[in-house]
Structure formats: structure tokens, C-alpha cells
Design an enzyme around this catalytic site. Sequence first.
Site, PDB file in Angstrom:
ATOM      1  CB  SER A  13      60.863 100.488 -18.527  1.00  0.00           C
ATOM      2  OG  SER A  13      61.606 100.001 -17.441  1.00  0.00           O
ATOM      3  CG  LEU A  87      56.144  94.954  -6.958  1.00  0.00           C
ATOM      4  CD1 LEU A  87      55.521  96.310  -6.615  1.00  0.00           C
ATOM      5  CD2 LEU A  87      57.561  94.875  -6.401  1.00  0.00           C
ATOM      6  CG  HIS A 106      66.906  91.726  -7.412  1.00  0.00           C
ATOM      7  ND1 HIS A 106      65.798  91.925  -6.601  1.00  0.00           N
ATOM      8  CD2 HIS A 106      67.963  92.235  -6.733  1.00  0.00           C
ATOM      9  CE1 HIS A 106      66.190  92.512  -5.484  1.00  0.00           C
ATOM     10  NE2 HIS A 106      67.494  92.705  -5.525  1.00  0.00           N
ATOM     11  CD  GLU A 176      66.446  96.596 -13.763  1.00  0.00           C
ATOM     12  OE1 GLU A 176      65.331  96.100 -13.989  1.00  0.00           O
ATOM     13  OE2 GLU A 176      66.636  97.378 -12.811  1.00  0.00           O
TER      14      GLU A 176
HETATM   15  C1  GRF Z   1      63.017  96.890 -12.236  1.00  0.00           C
HETATM   16  O1  GRF Z   1      63.975  97.641 -11.560  1.00  0.00           O
HETATM   17  C2  GRF Z   1      63.196  95.411 -11.912  1.00  0.00           C
HETATM   18  O2  GRF Z   1      64.511  95.042 -11.696  1.00  0.00           O
HETATM   19  C3  GRF Z   1      62.439  95.263 -10.632  1.00  0.00           C
HETATM   20  O3  GRF Z   1      61.311  96.105 -10.779  1.00  0.00           O
HETATM   21  C4  GRF Z   1      61.629  97.161 -11.687  1.00  0.00           C
HETATM   22  C5  GRF Z   1      60.580  97.138 -12.756  1.00  0.00           C
HETATM   23  O4  GRF Z   1      60.674  98.240 -13.629  1.00  0.00           O
HETATM   24  N1  GRF Z   1      62.138  93.890 -10.348  1.00  0.00           N
HETATM   25  P1  GRF Z   1      59.761  98.309 -14.920  1.00  0.00           P
HETATM   26  O5  GRF Z   1      58.315  98.152 -14.464  1.00  0.00           O
HETATM   27  O6  GRF Z   1      60.173  97.217 -15.843  1.00  0.00           O
HETATM   28  O7  GRF Z   1      60.008  99.676 -15.494  1.00  0.00           O
END
Ligand code: GRF
Length: 193
Positions: A13, A87, A106, A176
Site C-alpha cells: 500500500s 522484511l 517504520h 504512512e
Molecule cells: C508498513 O506498516 C510499513 O511501515 C512497514 O511495513 C508495512 C508495509 O505495508 N515497514 P504495505 O505493504 O506498504 O501495505
Amino acid sequence: MLQIAVLISGGGSNLQTLIDRSKDDENCGFKIITVIADREASGLIRAENAGLETLLIDRKAGSENLSNEISKILQGKADCIVLAGFLSILDSSFIDEWKNRILNIHPSLLPDFGGKGMYGMNVHKAVISSGTKRSGCTVHYVDTGIDTGEIISQLSLSVHESWDAEQLQKEVLKLEHQLLPETVSLLSEKWEK
Ligand code: GRF
């Protein structure tokens, strides 16, 4: 124009917000040149739908091989790497090579609730159990520690007492989605100079 590579492991996302910003705002200052996943991430579909180049490099190859492979692909092509829910741990020589050119988002107000094991829902569960009244998100440079690199930008919110970890995750994710494209866009101005 800043050429960025986006690395993902999940739903993407945050990647989507970068795609949208680069499509909707011709003055955003950045262009996504490739999206790389370390597993079968559903976010790759977002990239394909946007007509972007995608690559899957299996994390099972190990940190060193994964990092070498990414480095080979991006050498001379990308100015900056954005970890948007990526990850895998990248190799320290890779991080040195790309010093101050790798960003991560983060889902907490670092330095709080960062470090080993602090990813995904673990972060939000820890925030709720701590009883803290504020949380948010952070964009930071990546160094060889976990979530320890220099902080670039943050957005915060008040944690409502009725929220559980799932609700907090949803609320933080909204922040975010504002913070990441805005930060990359602002940094692109700096890079251009
Ligand atoms: C987000 O919460 C980001 O902060 C963390 O992983 C999540 C990724 O979400 N590092 P998405 O795949 O962008 O929806």
C-alpha cells in the site's frame, strides 16, 4: 528526476502511494524505475498494473546473495532505494555501498518501538500494551543496525484509549501514506542540488 527502486515484501500500500504520487504529480521529482520483492508479495500486482518493471528475488538465497543480486540490478540505474515494507535484512556491505541512499518507513515513532522483532503488528501490539498515548510513523535512512538510521521525517497521532492494535495499525498506515511520498518528493529536491 530522482530514480527510485522500491523494495517490498507484502501488500504494497505504501508502494501504491509512490505510484500514485509519481503519476498524479509531474513535479513530484521522482520516478519509480523498478519494484523488487523478496517473496511472492501481492504488492507486485500493484506494480504490474502500473506498468512498472518487477523482479522477484527469493529471500531464501540468503542476505548476502539477495543484496548482491539487488546491487547488480540497481548499479548505475537507481539513485535511491525505498524500503516500503521490505522484511529481509540487507547485507552490511550493500548498506555501506548505498550509504544515505536507502530509506525505510517504520510504523512507530522511532527510536521507540524499533529494533529486532519490531515489525508489522508486533509494533502496534507493543504500543498498545505500553499504554503510550502517542504513536505514528518514521522515514529514516537505513544503516547497519535495525531501525537505527538517521530519522528524516515523522508524523504522529494520539492513541485513542478504545483502539486495539488492529485499529492503531489502520490509523498509522493512513499517516504512512502521507509521509512516504511527501518525504521522497522533498528529498528529491535535495538530491537534485
Ligand atoms: C508498513 O506498516 C510499513 O511501515 C512497514 O511495513 C508495512 C508495509 O505495508 N515497514 P504495505 O505493504 O506498504 O501495505
